[in-house]
Design a protein around this motif. Structure first.
Motif: not given
Length: 86
Positions: A39-40, A47-48, A71-73, A77-79
């Motif tokens: 998770l870390f 995430g991907i 999904a949050l990760g 990354a996109v942000l």
């Protein structure tokens, strides 16, 4: 900019590989990689790789915490990429 791409590539690749290793250890009833570690790595940009590992290896697919966190990760990354580009 290139450093962010390399960083994200490394995080995603590492999490993808760890998902495979953890799945193999689960099959063999061996010591597992701690969920906190997976998770870390996800939350710091993997995430991907986590989502791909989850789907490809059919690992951790019933865990809501992993689905949500991966999904949050991915979103984080996109942000990061959007922020660096603007």
């Amino acid at each position: 900019m290139i450093f962010l791409w390399i960083y994200l590539l490394l995080c995603n690749s590492l999490l993808f590989v760890l998902m495979r290793v953890d799945k193999q250890k689960a099959i063999k009833h061996q010591w597992r990689i701690p969920e906190k570690t997976l998770l870390f790595l996800d939350l710091i940009g993997g995430g991907i790789g986590g989502i791909l590992g989850m789907r490809l290896f059919r690992h951790k697919t019933t865990k809501i915490s992993f689905k949500f966190t991966f999904a949050l990760g991915t979103l984080l990354a996109v942000l990061m990429l959007v922020y660096v580009n603007y």
